[in-house]
Design a protein around this motif. Structure first.
Motif, mmCIF file in Angstrom:
data_model
loop_
_atom_site.group_PDB
_atom_site.id
_atom_site.type_symbol
_atom_site.label_atom_id
_atom_site.label_comp_id
_atom_site.label_asym_id
_atom_site.label_seq_id
_atom_site.Cartn_x
_atom_site.Cartn_y
_atom_site.Cartn_z
ATOM 1 N N HIS A 100 0.890 -1.118 0.062
ATOM 2 C CA HIS A 100 -0.173 0.091 0.137
ATOM 3 C C HIS A 100 0.767 1.174 0.007
ATOM 4 C CE1 HIS A 100 0.672 -1.515 4.101
ATOM 5 N NE2 HIS A 100 1.040 0.117 4.388
ATOM 6 N N ASP A 101 2.242 1.431 0.423
ATOM 7 C CA ASP A 101 2.983 2.522 0.268
ATOM 8 C C ASP A 101 2.761 3.089 -0.945
ATOM 9 O OD1 ASP A 101 3.739 1.969 3.015
ATOM 10 O OD2 ASP A 101 5.482 0.949 2.611
ATOM 11 N N THR A 102 3.007 2.589 -1.908
ATOM 12 C CA THR A 102 3.037 3.280 -3.313
ATOM 13 C C THR A 102 1.568 3.702 -3.835
ATOM 14 O OG1 THR A 102 2.752 1.143 -4.431
ATOM 15 C CG2 THR A 102 5.226 1.811 -4.062
ATOM 16 N N LYS A 103 0.508 3.243 -3.050
ATOM 17 C CA LYS A 103 -0.751 3.768 -3.559
ATOM 18 C C LYS A 103 -1.467 4.881 -2.498
ATOM 19 C CE LYS A 103 -1.711 -1.048 -4.571
ATOM 20 N NZ LYS A 103 -2.372 -2.204 -4.339
ATOM 21 N N ILE A 104 -0.810 5.328 -1.785
ATOM 22 C CA ILE A 104 -1.186 6.459 -0.856
ATOM 23 C C ILE A 104 -0.287 7.763 -1.054
ATOM 24 C CG2 ILE A 104 -1.627 7.204 1.594
ATOM 25 C CD1 ILE A 104 -1.851 4.108 2.196
ATOM 26 N N LYS A 105 -0.972 8.634 -1.283
ATOM 27 C CA LYS A 105 -0.102 10.116 -0.993
ATOM 28 C C LYS A 105 -0.935 11.049 -0.164
ATOM 29 C CE LYS A 105 1.121 14.001 -3.893
ATOM 30 N NZ LYS A 105 0.943 14.448 -5.444
ATOM 31 N N HIS A 106 -0.051 11.634 0.688
ATOM 32 C CA HIS A 106 -0.769 12.492 1.787
ATOM 33 C C HIS A 106 -0.032 14.164 1.310
ATOM 34 C CE1 HIS A 106 -2.329 13.994 5.438
ATOM 35 N NE2 HIS A 106 -1.265 14.484 5.616
ATOM 36 N N VAL A 107 -1.121 14.966 1.434
ATOM 37 C CA VAL A 107 -0.895 16.407 1.532
ATOM 38 C C VAL A 107 -1.647 16.883 2.340
ATOM 39 C CG1 VAL A 107 -1.101 18.278 -0.451
ATOM 40 C CG2 VAL A 107 -0.371 15.973 -1.149
ATOM 41 N N GLY A 108 -1.233 17.983 3.098
ATOM 42 C CA GLY A 108 -1.856 18.718 3.992
ATOM 43 C C GLY A 108 -1.606 18.850 5.347
ATOM 44 N N ALA A 109 -2.487 19.237 6.267
ATOM 45 C CA ALA A 109 -1.997 19.769 7.714
ATOM 46 C C ALA A 109 -1.711 18.420 8.353
ATOM 47 C CB ALA A 109 -3.217 20.416 8.268
ATOM 48 N N LYS A 110 -2.723 17.495 8.445
ATOM 49 C CA LYS A 110 -2.836 16.295 9.341
ATOM 50 C C LYS A 110 -1.572 15.307 9.028
ATOM 51 C CE LYS A 110 -6.259 13.549 11.677
ATOM 52 N NZ LYS A 110 -7.752 13.413 11.606
ATOM 53 N N SER A 111 -0.820 15.003 9.852
ATOM 54 C CA SER A 111 0.498 14.217 9.543
ATOM 55 C C SER A 111 -0.018 12.864 9.277
ATOM 56 C CB SER A 111 1.383 14.285 10.817
ATOM 57 O OG SER A 111 0.805 13.719 11.809
ATOM 58 N N ALA A 112 0.552 12.079 8.232
ATOM 59 C CA ALA A 112 0.438 10.782 8.069
ATOM 60 C C ALA A 112 0.904 9.881 9.017
ATOM 61 C CB ALA A 112 0.988 10.364 6.497
ATOM 62 N N ILE A 113 0.015 8.764 9.240
ATOM 63 C CA ILE A 113 0.564 7.707 10.219
ATOM 64 C C ILE A 113 0.701 6.483 9.377
ATOM 65 C CG2 ILE A 113 -0.476 6.342 12.168
ATOM 66 C CD1 ILE A 113 -2.149 8.581 12.938
ATOM 67 N N LYS A 114 1.945 5.852 9.923
ATOM 68 C CA LYS A 114 2.064 4.480 9.005
ATOM 69 C C LYS A 114 1.229 3.464 9.980
ATOM 70 C CE LYS A 114 5.224 5.662 5.986
ATOM 71 N NZ LYS A 114 4.997 5.336 4.700
ATOM 72 N N VAL A 115 0.281 2.899 9.594
ATOM 73 C CA VAL A 115 -0.737 2.047 10.334
ATOM 74 C C VAL A 115 -0.227 0.846 10.512
ATOM 75 C CG1 VAL A 115 -2.830 3.557 9.772
ATOM 76 C CG2 VAL A 115 -2.142 1.494 8.228
ATOM 77 N N ASP A 116 1.081 0.475 9.804
ATOM 78 C CA ASP A 116 1.499 -0.882 9.841
ATOM 79 C C ASP A 116 2.462 -0.878 10.844
ATOM 80 O OD1 ASP A 116 2.836 0.628 7.962
ATOM 81 O OD2 ASP A 116 3.351 -1.162 6.834
ATOM 82 N N LYS A 117 2.984 0.147 11.677
ATOM 83 C CA LYS A 117 4.153 0.568 12.312
ATOM 84 C C LYS A 117 3.782 0.681 13.831
ATOM 85 C CE LYS A 117 7.032 0.602 8.695
ATOM 86 N NZ LYS A 117 7.470 -0.941 8.052
ATOM 87 N N PRO A 118 4.594 0.552 14.683
ATOM 88 C CA PRO A 118 4.233 0.877 16.069
ATOM 89 C C PRO A 118 3.911 2.534 16.095
ATOM 90 C CG PRO A 118 6.142 -0.535 16.336
ATOM 91 C CD PRO A 118 5.667 -0.140 14.540
ATOM 92 N N LEU A 119 2.572 2.708 17.023
ATOM 93 C CA LEU A 119 2.469 3.949 17.275
ATOM 94 C C LEU A 119 3.177 4.585 18.400
ATOM 95 C CD1 LEU A 119 -1.387 4.070 16.377
ATOM 96 C CD2 LEU A 119 0.535 5.010 14.853
#
Length: 96
Positions: free
Chosen positions: A75-94
């Motif tokens: 999924h990493d290549t299928k998601i592009k984030h732009v804007g104020a809310k920082s992107a979270i890697k949902v498959d990594k520890p929070l």
């Protein structure tokens, strides 16, 4: 696999507001809210089926809707984030 879940729950009645809260709480059990009615969930096929069943029991399909987008393992290549809310890697520890 990464699944994007979006929902639109009618919320101008008390029952609608309750359904909206229940849908959000159920999605929080499986993933991370990325926008108001959008969750990114890392699930296997069994978990996805359980989540779909639970959500579909909550909503009123005559006025509410759910959408499931299966983005898979790469999924990493299928998601592009732009804007104020920082992107979270949902498959990594929070870690905050």
């Amino acid at each position: 696999m990464l699944v994007l879940i979006t929902y639109d729950v009618q919320s101008y009645t008390e029952n609608g507001k309750k359904r909206l809260r229940k849908v959000a709480k159920k999605c929080e059990e499986y993933g991370v809210r990325v926008q108001n009615s959008v969750f990114e969930c890392m699930v296997d096929s069994t978990q996805l089926k359980q989540l779909e069943t639970a959500l579909e029991e909550i909503i009123d399909s005559s006025v509410d809707s759910l959408r499931y987008y299966r983005l898979g393992k790469n999924h990493d290549t299928k998601i592009k984030h732009v804007g104020a809310k920082s992107a979270i890697k949902v498959d990594k520890p929070l870690i905050f």
